[in-house]
Design a protein around this motif. Structure first.
Motif, short mmCIF file in Angstrom:
data_model
loop_
_atom_site.label_atom_id
_atom_site.label_comp_id
_atom_site.label_asym_id
_atom_site.label_seq_id
_atom_site.Cartn_x
_atom_site.Cartn_y
_atom_site.Cartn_z
N SER A 150 0.84 -1.19 0.00
CA SER A 150 0.00 0.00 0.00
C SER A 150 0.88 1.25 0.00
O SER A 150 2.09 1.18 0.27
CB SER A 150 -0.90 0.02 1.24
N THR A 151 0.27 2.39 -0.29
CA THR A 151 1.02 3.65 -0.26
C THR A 151 1.61 3.89 1.12
O THR A 151 2.77 4.31 1.26
CB THR A 151 0.11 4.82 -0.66
N LEU A 152 0.84 3.63 2.16
CA LEU A 152 1.33 3.84 3.52
C LEU A 152 2.51 2.92 3.82
O LEU A 152 3.48 3.34 4.47
CB LEU A 152 0.19 3.59 4.52
N GLN A 153 2.45 1.69 3.36
CA GLN A 153 3.57 0.78 3.56
C GLN A 153 4.83 1.26 2.83
O GLN A 153 5.95 1.14 3.35
CB GLN A 153 3.20 -0.63 3.09
N LYS A 154 4.66 1.82 1.65
CA LYS A 154 5.80 2.34 0.90
C LYS A 154 6.45 3.51 1.62
O LYS A 154 7.69 3.60 1.72
CB LYS A 154 5.37 2.75 -0.51
N ILE A 155 5.63 4.41 2.12
CA ILE A 155 6.17 5.56 2.85
C ILE A 155 6.93 5.09 4.08
O ILE A 155 8.03 5.57 4.37
CB ILE A 155 5.03 6.52 3.25
N LEU A 156 6.35 4.15 4.82
CA LEU A 156 7.01 3.61 6.01
C LEU A 156 8.29 2.88 5.65
O LEU A 156 9.31 3.02 6.34
CB LEU A 156 6.06 2.66 6.74
N ALA A 157 8.28 2.13 4.56
CA ALA A 157 9.47 1.37 4.15
C ALA A 157 10.63 2.31 3.83
O ALA A 157 11.78 2.04 4.20
CB ALA A 157 9.14 0.50 2.94
N VAL A 158 10.34 3.41 3.13
CA VAL A 158 11.40 4.36 2.80
C VAL A 158 11.90 5.05 4.07
O VAL A 158 13.11 5.21 4.27
CB VAL A 158 10.89 5.40 1.78
N HIS A 159 10.99 5.47 4.93
CA HIS A 159 11.38 6.07 6.22
C HIS A 159 12.31 5.13 6.99
O HIS A 159 13.38 5.52 7.46
CB HIS A 159 10.11 6.36 7.03
N ASN A 160 11.91 3.87 7.11
CA ASN A 160 12.71 2.91 7.88
C ASN A 160 14.06 2.66 7.24
O ASN A 160 15.07 2.49 7.94
CB ASN A 160 11.94 1.60 8.03
N TYR A 161 14.10 2.61 5.91
CA TYR A 161 15.38 2.38 5.23
C TYR A 161 16.36 3.51 5.55
O TYR A 161 17.54 3.27 5.85
CB TYR A 161 15.18 2.27 3.73
N LEU A 162 15.89 4.75 5.46
CA LEU A 162 16.77 5.88 5.73
C LEU A 162 17.31 5.83 7.15
O LEU A 162 18.50 6.10 7.39
CB LEU A 162 16.03 7.20 5.49
N VAL A 163 16.46 5.49 8.10
CA VAL A 163 16.89 5.42 9.49
C VAL A 163 17.89 4.28 9.70
O VAL A 163 18.91 4.43 10.38
CB VAL A 163 15.68 5.26 10.43
#
Length: 413
Positions: free
Chosen positions: A170-183
Motif C-alpha cells: 500500500s502507499t502507507l507501507q511504501k512511505i514507512l518502508a522508505v522512512h525505515n530504510y533511511l533510518v
C-alpha cells in the motif's frame, strides 16, 4: 529522547538548501552589451538569496503546481543545466520576475529535483522592470564528476526502492518502508557538533551513497525516493530550528515525516523510531517532537489519526532478501597507473552487478568477470591523484561502496 545536537543541521539552513558553505570567485558576468540597463546580483549564500527576493519566504510555494507555464519551463531549463553541470543559462525568453526566479532556485527545485546537490553559488541578471535575463552557476565539482555522481545517486535510489518496495504494498507501507530504510542505513553526521560537516552530508548523495548525513540530506533523500514513487511530498524547513524535514500526502491529507528525528544518535543498528512519522501539525510540535516555526508553503497537516501511540508493526514489510551484498575490499590506496581487482558477492546467486566511479578522472571501474565462482570480479584503474568512491549495486537492491585513494608515484601507500 533526542539529544540537543540532533535538533540542528549544524551549518545554518540559511546557508543553503542547495548550496555548500564555501564560495569562490563568481563566473563572468552575463553579456549585457545589448542591454546596458541589466544589473548583476551575486548570491553566495542562501541567506543572501532570501534577502534579495524582497518578499517573505512564507509566500513561496514548494510545488510546480503554483508556477506559471513560463516559470515551469524556466524551472526545467535550469534543472537540466544543474543536472548537467552547465554554467550559464539564458532565461530571457521566459520573462520571469526576480521573485519567481528565487522561488524556483531556492525552493521549487529542491522539492522537484532533490537530486541536484553540487551547486556552490550563482549570479543572475535582472533588468529595470524586474525580469531575469540569465543566471550563471558555480559548482563544487567538475562537470565529469557531477555527471558521475548523478549516475551513482540514481543507481543507489533505484536499488533502495528495489530493496524496500514490492508489488502489492500500500502507499502507507511504501512511505514507512522508505522512512525505515533511511533510518536503518544512514547515520546522523555527528561532525555537526564541531562544524566540520562535509558538503555531501547535506545532500541525498550523502544519505544514499555515503550513508552519513544531517537533516537536509535525509529530507532530500526522502524527497527523491517519493518523487520516484510518484507520492506527493515537499521539503519543510525551520530556520528557527536550523532543521529540515518532509511533509507527505496520503489519501489526500498531509503529514509530517522527519527521518532525522527518528534516527538514534549515536547510531543504533536495527533501531527505528516513529516519534516523528506521519504526524499532524500538533503531533510534530508536541512535547516529544518539539518542532516549531516551520515553513510548509501553506500546506497544513490537520489529520491526527497517527498521532497517539499508533502501532506501525502491521505495516512493516521486511527488506528484500536479495538486497544484501558484500565486497572483499572497503578501501584501497595505490599509485597512478596501478590496477586493482575486487570481488562483489550478491545475496542472490547470479544477480546482475553494476559498479560506477564518482570521479572517472581519478579511477575507473569495469566489470571483468560476472561469472567468477567467488562473485563478480571488477577492475579498478588508477588514472590520476585524488579520491574516488566506487558504488556497487545489484539488481536485487544491494548497495556497497569502496573508497579508492590514488597517489603520485612518490606518495604511494
Amino acid at each position: 529522547m533526542k539529544s540537543a545536537a540532533k535538533r540542528i543541521c549544524g551549518i545554518l539552513l540559511s546557508l543553503a538548501l542547495l548550496f555548500g558553505g564555501q564560495t569562490s570567485a563568481m563566473a563572468q558576468s552575463w553579456d549585457s552589451s545589448q542591454s546596458p540597463a541589466l544589473r548583476t546580483v551575486r548570491v553566495q549564500t542562501y541567506q543572501d538569496s532570501l534577502a534579495s527576493s524582497r518578499i517573505q519566504k512564507s509566500r513561496y510555494a514548494a510545488s510546480s503546481l503554483s508556477l506559471s507555464q513560463n516559470a515551469v519551463q524556466a524551472r526545467d531549463t535550469m534543472a537540466k543545466a544543474l543536472l548537467g553541470g552547465d554554467g550559464e543559462v539564458d532565461l530571457t525568453s521566459y520573462r520571469i520576475s526576480a521573485d519567481d526566479f528565487l522561488n524556483i532556485v531556492n525552493f521549487v527545485i529542491f522539492t522537484d529535483y532533490p537530486e541536484i546537490s553540487d551547486i556552490r553559488s550563482y549570479e543572475y541578471q535582472v533588468d529595470l522592470s524586474g525580469l531575469v535575463h540569465g543566471v550563471q552557476f558555480q559548482y563544487n565539482y567538475s562537470r565529469e564528476q557531477i555527471l558521475a555522481r548523478s549516475a551513482q545517486l540514481s543507481k543507489a535510489a533505484d536499488a533502495v526502492l528495489k530493496a524496500t518496495v514490492s508489488d502489492g504494498m500500500s502507499t502507507l507501507q511504501k512511505i514507512l518502508a522508505v522512512h525505515n530504510y533511511l533510518v536503518l542505513h544512514c547515520a546522523y553526521d555527528q561532525r555537526v557538533q564541531t562544524n566540520n560537516v562535509p558538503e555531501d552530508s547535506f545532500t541525498a548523495y550523502g544519505v544514499l551513497v555515503n550513508r552519513v548525513a544531517v537533516c537536509q540530506g535525509y529530507a532530500a533523500a526522502f524527497q527523491l525516493l517519493m518523487n520516484k514513487l510518484n507520492i506527493r511530498s515537499i521539503v519543510v524547513q525551520s530556520t528557527a530550528m536550523n532543521h529540515a524535514w518532509n511533509m507527505v500526502q496520503y489519501n489526500g491529507e498531509w503529514y509530517h515525516m522527519d527521518a532525522t528525528w527518528d534516527d538514534p544518535v549515536p547510531d543504533q543498528p536495527g533501531v527505528v523510531y516513529t516519534y516523528a512519522f506521519m504526524k499532524s501539525d500538533g503531533g510534530i510540535s508536541d512535547s516529544i517532537n518539539r518542532h516549531y516555526s516551520w515553513d510548509s508553503a501553506g500546506y497544513r497537516a490537520e489529520n491526527t489519526q497517527f498521532d497517539k501511540n499508533f502501532d506501525w508493526k502491521p505495516y512493516v514489510v521486511s527488506e528484500s532478501a536479495t538486497a544484501g551484498m558484500t565486497l572483499d575490499t572497503k578501501s584501497y590506496a595505490a599509485r597512478v597507473g596501478a590496477v586493482y581487482q575486487f570481488l562483489a558477492k550478491p545475496a542472490a546467486a547470479g544477480d546482475t552487478m553494476t559498479a560506477l566511479s564518482s570521479d572517472p578522472s581519478v579511477a575507473t571501474v569495469e566489470l571483468t568477470n560476472a561469472k567468477d565462482s567467488r562473485g563478480a570480479l571488477f577492475t579498478v584503474r588508477m588514472r590520476s591523484a585524488g579520491t574516488a568512491k566506487i558504488l556497487v549495486t545489484s539488481a536485487g537492491g544491494g548497495i556497497q561502496t569502496m573508497t579508492v585513494t590514488v597517489n603520485e608515484a612518490s606518495k604511494a601507500a
